[in-house]
Write an enzyme that holds these catalytic residues in place. Structure first.
Site, PDB file in Angstrom:
ATOM      1  N   ASP A  62       0.862  -1.167   0.000  1.00 21.19           N
ATOM      2  CA  ASP A  62       0.000   0.000   0.000  1.00 21.19           C
ATOM      3  C   ASP A  62       0.911   1.233   0.000  1.00 21.19           C
ATOM      4  OD1 ASP A  62      -1.861   1.948   0.420  1.00 21.19           O
ATOM      5  OD2 ASP A  62      -2.646   1.149   2.288  1.00 21.19           O
ATOM      6  N   SER A  63       0.490   2.287  -0.684  1.00 21.75           N
ATOM      7  CA  SER A  63       1.365   3.455  -0.863  1.00 21.75           C
ATOM      8  C   SER A  63       1.542   4.289   0.386  1.00 21.75           C
ATOM      9  CB  SER A  63       0.795   4.357  -1.967  1.00 21.75           C
ATOM     10  OG  SER A  63      -0.399   4.976  -1.515  1.00 21.75           O
TER      11      SER A  63
ATOM     12  N   ASP B 112      -2.223   8.247  -3.313  1.00 18.64           N
ATOM     13  CA  ASP B 112      -3.536   8.866  -3.448  1.00 18.64           C
ATOM     14  C   ASP B 112      -3.936   9.525  -2.138  1.00 18.64           C
ATOM     15  OD1 ASP B 112      -3.799   6.480  -2.005  1.00 18.64           O
ATOM     16  OD2 ASP B 112      -5.887   6.233  -2.610  1.00 18.64           O
TER      17      ASP B 112
ATOM     18  N   ASP C 196      -8.039  -7.192   0.883  1.00 21.61           N
ATOM     19  CA  ASP C 196      -7.185  -7.237   2.075  1.00 21.61           C
ATOM     20  C   ASP C 196      -7.938  -6.586   3.211  1.00 21.61           C
ATOM     21  OD1 ASP C 196      -5.623  -4.436   3.056  1.00 21.61           O
ATOM     22  OD2 ASP C 196      -6.622  -4.342   1.105  1.00 21.61           O
TER      23      ASP C 196
ATOM     24  N   HIS D  27      -6.164 -19.168  12.840  1.00 21.84           N
ATOM     25  CA  HIS D  27      -7.471 -19.722  12.465  1.00 21.84           C
ATOM     26  C   HIS D  27      -8.228 -18.779  11.533  1.00 21.84           C
ATOM     27  CE1 HIS D  27     -11.564 -21.060  12.407  1.00 21.84           C
ATOM     28  NE2 HIS D  27     -11.897 -19.842  12.809  1.00 21.84           N
TER      29      HIS D  27
END
Length: 377
Positions: free
Chosen positions: A92-93, A146, A271, A341
């Site tokens: 991620d940026s 962004d 994610d 889990h």
């Protein structure tokens, strides 16, 4: 990076495909465990591979830039060598993390000036600089810089922010295309659709991002507090515009039900910190519904955590009573078992979704699963 679209569900827009990167292939739809600071919190790389069967994990530019620093990562030969993960990585940026800093950051056309949450030191992120940082990290897939707008957000601000994000994207693309990767393998840049919760802005942003012709595209700025139905509405609008032959990544989403609904709308990649963060607080996602393992009802329940995951060591070996005991005692092992889990369940869920897409009966299966997965046990 290459993407092969293998099948589409006849009653929805769900897709099954394969992404090929320098560090291996990824079968989509896929969930990507979040490894913010070069680690999926509390989980060994061996468990990620063997039990959870993760195919790709995330790192975060903001956190890795501050610690261990890009200098250390370059000396190590990149993040793969630093943390020992030899499968694909996406970074991620840092745009979302900068957004979350609130009062200790200032956004301008040039970029973002912010104070470190660690020691208060001042730093400057620009589109060009973020490309350089991600080159140094060495992720297979890197994200454009962004601005993530909050919810709620006024239309005027959302429009200005989206237009600046588009200008930043052009700068990201220019810098990315004129710099080589550092470690001898290719990297891929994904632009990010923004536009808050305004349909015309989302469509305009999706059209602009599609015109850039990159190998994949992301949808950002959702799952930031808006109702789920609103998230689905904008995801559908964007997926209808983004290219069919490129993977689509819905950032920061979400619950098991969110993921299945997102898949039905045409999303390929997801994610979220939820499976590990909620695990540390005693929430388990299972094939039968949601469990709060701290509740007294599990005190003498000696059944496996999830009999529906028979091939998972964490889910089939440990009992609900034992895990409740660990959580009540604040033992670290409790958080670790619950994290393994939950991640195993998330990867199992997208693998099952893929099977049903390929079989042509995903939509009917999804409708039944969403009701099951949302119930609290």
């Amino acid at each position: 990076m290459q993407f092969e679209l293998l099948s589409t569900d006849p009653k929805s827009k769900a897709r099954a495909g394969t992404i090929t990167t320098a560090h291996g292939s990824i079968e989509t739809p896929i969930f990507m465990p979040v490894g913010t600071a070069a680690t999926v919190k509390g989980v060994h790389q061996r468990e990620l591979k063997d039990d959870i069967q993760a195919q790709i994990i995330l790192g975060n530019t903001y956190h890795l830039y501050l610690r261990p620093t890009t200098e250390i990562l370059e000396k190590a030969g990149g993040l793969h060598r630093f943390n020992g993960w030899d499968r694909p990585i996406l970074t991620d940026s840092g745009g979302y993390q900068v957004y979350s800093l609130g009062q200790i950051r200032k956004i301008t056309e040039e970029g973002v000036v912010f104070n470190s949450h660690i020691d208060g030191s001042k730093h400057h992120f620009t589109p060009e600089g973020v490309m350089d940082i991600q080159r140094s990290i060495g992720a297979d897939i890197i994200m454009a810089f962004d601005e993530c707008t909050p919810y709620p957000c006024e239309y005027g601000y959302a429009k200005k922010s989206m237009e600046m994000t588009h200008r930043w994207l052009k700068r990201c693309i220019k810098r990315f295309d004129e710099t080589p990767p550092k470690y001898g393998y290719d990297q891929t840049l994904f632009p990010i659709v923004q536009g808050s919760v305004y349909q015309d802005l989302r469509r305009a942003s999706a059209e602009f991002i599609a015109e850039q012709g990159r190998e994949g595209n992301a949808i950002g700025g959702l799952s930031v507090g808006e109702p789920a139905e609103m998230m689905y509405e904008h995801t559908q609008a964007v997926c209808d515009i983004l290219p069919q032959d490129k993977p689509r990544y819905l950032m920061g989403v979400g619950t098991p039900a969110n993921i299945l609904e997102g898949i039905a709308l045409g999303v390929d990649m997801f994610d979220c910190v939820m499976p590990t963060r909620n695990a540390r607080n005693g929430m388990l996602f299972t094939t039968e519904g949601i469990i709060n393992i701290r509740n007294k009802k599990w005190e003498d329940d000696f059944s496996p955590l999830d009999a529906g995951l028979p091939n998972s060591y964490a889910s089939s070996f440990y009992t609900k009573a034992y895990l409740r005991h660990l959580h009540r005692c604040n033992e670290l092992l409790g958080a670790q078992i619950a994290s393994v889990h939950n991640l195993t369940f998330y990867l199992h869920l997208v693998k099952e979704a893929r099977k049903h897409i390929l079989a042509g009966d995903f939509y009917d299966w999804k409708e039944k699963q969403v009701k099951i997965l949302m119930q609290r046990l």
